[in-house]
Design an enzyme around this catalytic site. Structure first.
Site, PDB file in Angstrom:
ATOM      1  N   LYS A   1      55.926 106.839  94.272  1.00 17.03           N
ATOM      2  CA  LYS A   1      55.357 106.818  92.851  1.00 17.03           C
ATOM      3  C   LYS A   1      54.923 105.606  92.470  1.00 17.03           C
ATOM      4  O   LYS A   1      55.258 104.382  93.173  1.00 17.03           O
ATOM      5  CB  LYS A   1      56.658 107.396  91.980  1.00 17.03           C
ATOM      6  CG  LYS A   1      58.003 106.924  92.040  1.00 17.03           C
ATOM      7  CD  LYS A   1      59.126 107.492  91.530  1.00 17.03           C
ATOM      8  CE  LYS A   1      60.391 106.790  91.527  1.00 17.03           C
ATOM      9  NZ  LYS A   1      61.307 107.539  91.007  1.00 17.03           N
TER      10      LYS A   1
ATOM     11  N   ARG B   1      68.861 114.586  83.333  1.00 14.74           N
ATOM     12  CA  ARG B   1      67.649 114.221  82.879  1.00 14.74           C
ATOM     13  C   ARG B   1      66.744 115.332  83.153  1.00 14.74           C
ATOM     14  O   ARG B   1      66.270 115.996  82.224  1.00 14.74           O
ATOM     15  CB  ARG B   1      66.737 113.107  83.907  1.00 14.74           C
ATOM     16  CG  ARG B   1      67.603 111.594  83.646  1.00 14.74           C
ATOM     17  CD  ARG B   1      67.043 110.707  84.323  1.00 14.74           C
ATOM     18  NE  ARG B   1      66.691 111.031  85.926  1.00 14.74           N
ATOM     19  CZ  ARG B   1      66.016 110.039  86.601  1.00 14.74           C
ATOM     20  NH1 ARG B   1      65.845 108.887  86.269  1.00 14.74           N
ATOM     21  NH2 ARG B   1      65.897 110.417  87.965  1.00 14.74           N
TER      22      ARG B   1
ATOM     23  N   TYR C   1      55.748  77.343  74.291  1.00 21.76           N
ATOM     24  CA  TYR C   1      55.655  77.815  73.029  1.00 21.76           C
ATOM     25  C   TYR C   1      56.926  77.555  72.182  1.00 21.76           C
ATOM     26  O   TYR C   1      58.146  77.459  72.805  1.00 21.76           O
ATOM     27  CB  TYR C   1      55.579  79.193  72.911  1.00 21.76           C
ATOM     28  CG  TYR C   1      54.179  79.539  72.742  1.00 21.76           C
ATOM     29  CD1 TYR C   1      53.103  79.417  71.989  1.00 21.76           C
ATOM     30  CD2 TYR C   1      53.726  80.258  74.003  1.00 21.76           C
ATOM     31  CE1 TYR C   1      51.789  79.579  72.064  1.00 21.76           C
ATOM     32  CE2 TYR C   1      52.402  80.948  74.159  1.00 21.76           C
ATOM     33  CZ  TYR C   1      51.201  80.459  72.975  1.00 21.76           C
ATOM     34  OH  TYR C   1      50.284  80.913  73.164  1.00 21.76           O
TER      35      TYR C   1
ATOM     36  N   MET D   1      51.537  84.571  78.030  1.00 19.58           N
ATOM     37  CA  MET D   1      50.851  85.743  78.823  1.00 19.58           C
ATOM     38  C   MET D   1      50.075  85.197  80.056  1.00 19.58           C
ATOM     39  O   MET D   1      50.157  86.154  81.008  1.00 19.58           O
ATOM     40  CB  MET D   1      49.653  86.104  77.703  1.00 19.58           C
ATOM     41  CG  MET D   1      48.919  87.453  77.991  1.00 19.58           C
ATOM     42  SD  MET D   1      47.893  88.047  77.049  1.00 19.58           S
ATOM     43  CE  MET D   1      48.639  88.603  75.476  1.00 19.58           C
TER      44      MET D   1
END
Length: 364
Positions: free
Chosen positions: A45, A140, A260, A308
């Protein structure tokens, strides 16, 4: 996703993701050998855990794997294109009205409710196979154990072509958790009520647990190098290697900040290197100030905030650091589980989150 070709071994992005298909095949063979008398499937998957179903599927088929599991119908269609003869099961069940699409692509739903069972039985009339999901504790998807026992012998089981019973461990990677033994016992009860139907319980960690190996093993993460036996040495071969070229190196004075918000301040005169990848490429922001890369074999801390498209390393202790030198972010001891822990998450998330901008190089 870009595959490597002539002149694109690193590419403009400055990073390369190498995927070892031979290691994936070797890992499948090792897992298959843990269950003599059992078949071994492969869970592929999330685009084969981010490694690419178009390349991974055929490599596993060549190794001898004949049964595959994915999560969604769209993944099943992609897997069918790569694996025209395989048995392909869709773990997340049968969406309403999707039975015709499953049948058209030769896909087998893992049915987890009476509604799904009835819908598939109406189409299949016993001619199209499917699996039945029994929930032994995850809460689930799947039929609760009492409901599964009540359905034994129901005409819809035969009409739906049920050829496999499966359940999923809650804590297989924690062998001391008592829920494992309870799930094994509950699954055994259901299996006894459905004689002649194959059973599958063992995921990657379950393959290493006595009592969990039935007719079909169902590993996923371990195929891609994840450790199925946390707390012990990893028996699997590493599969993924992530490297990036150093884009720039600079010297900074003590007390200079980087990144940052000035989250990192140099405690001394330091040498910094910038790599051209970031959280858009699957390096979680949470790894800021916690993870590391290897430059010339020297561990170099990731400092400041991961942005990013860029990360900064402290390469003061790495004499091999220069523009164009290679930094290893996954590989050479920094395996996906180690990187996951550094980011406060799990290797699964690192592996499946690796971005689409990397040049992917496949090796055998």
């Amino acid at each position: 996703m870009v595959e490597a070709g002539p002149g694109t071994e690193i590419g403009a992005h400055g990073a390369r993701l190498t995927i070892d298909l031979g290691a994936i095949a070797a890992n499948w063979r090792l897992l298959a050998a843990r269950g003599p008398g059992s078949a071994c499937a492969a869970v592929v998957k999330a685009d084969a855990y981010g490694c690419g179903i178009g390349r991974v599927g055929p490599a596993l088929w060549a190794a001898g794997c004949r049964t595959f599991f994915v999560a969604h119908l769209s993944e099943g269609i992609a897997a069918r294109a790569a694996l025209p003869e395989a048995e392909i099961y869709i773990l997340n069940g049968l969406p309403p009205g999707a039975a015709g699409a499953f049948a058209a692509h030769g896909l087998r739903p893992v049915l987890g409710s009476v509604e799904e069972l009835s819908e598939w039985a109406s189409l299949s009339a016993g001619h199209l196979p499917a699996a039945l999901h029994v929930d032994t504790g995850m809460n689930r998807l799947g039929l609760p154990v009492p409901e599964a026992l009540e359905l034994a012998g129901d005409a819809r089981i035969a009409a739906a072509g049920i050829d496999l019973l499966l359940s999923h461990f809650v804590s297989a990677e924690k062998p001391e958790d008592p829920v494992n033994d309870r799930q094994i016992a509950d699954f055994a009860r259901v299996r006894a009520a459905y004689p002649g139907i194959r059973a599958s319980l063992a995921n990657s960690s379950g393959v290493f647990r006595d009592g969990a190996r039935h007719d079909l093993l169902r590993p996923g993460y371990a195929l891609f190098g994840g450790n199925p036996t946390p707390g012990a040495a990893n028996p699997m071969r590493p599969v993924v290697r992530l490297e990036a070229l150093i884009a720039q190196v600079r010297d900074v004075e003590a007390s200079a900040s980087a990144g940052y918000n000035g989250r990192w301040t140099a405690p001394r005169a330091s040498r910094l290197a910038t790599l051209s990848l970031g959280y858009a490429d699957g390096l979680p922001r949470a790894i800021s100030g916690r993870g590391q890369a290897l430059v010339g074999g020297v561990p170099c801390p990731i400092l400041g905030l991961v942005s990013m498209d860029l990360i900064i390393l402290d390469v003061t202790a790495a004499p091999a650091a220069h523009r164009g030198a290679t930094a290893v972010l996954i590989g050479d001891g920094l395996d996906i589980d180690t990187v996951g822990r550094s980011a406060g998450t799990i290797g699964y998330e690192i592996l499946t989150g690796l971005g689409s901008r990397y040049v992917r190089t496949y090796v055998d």
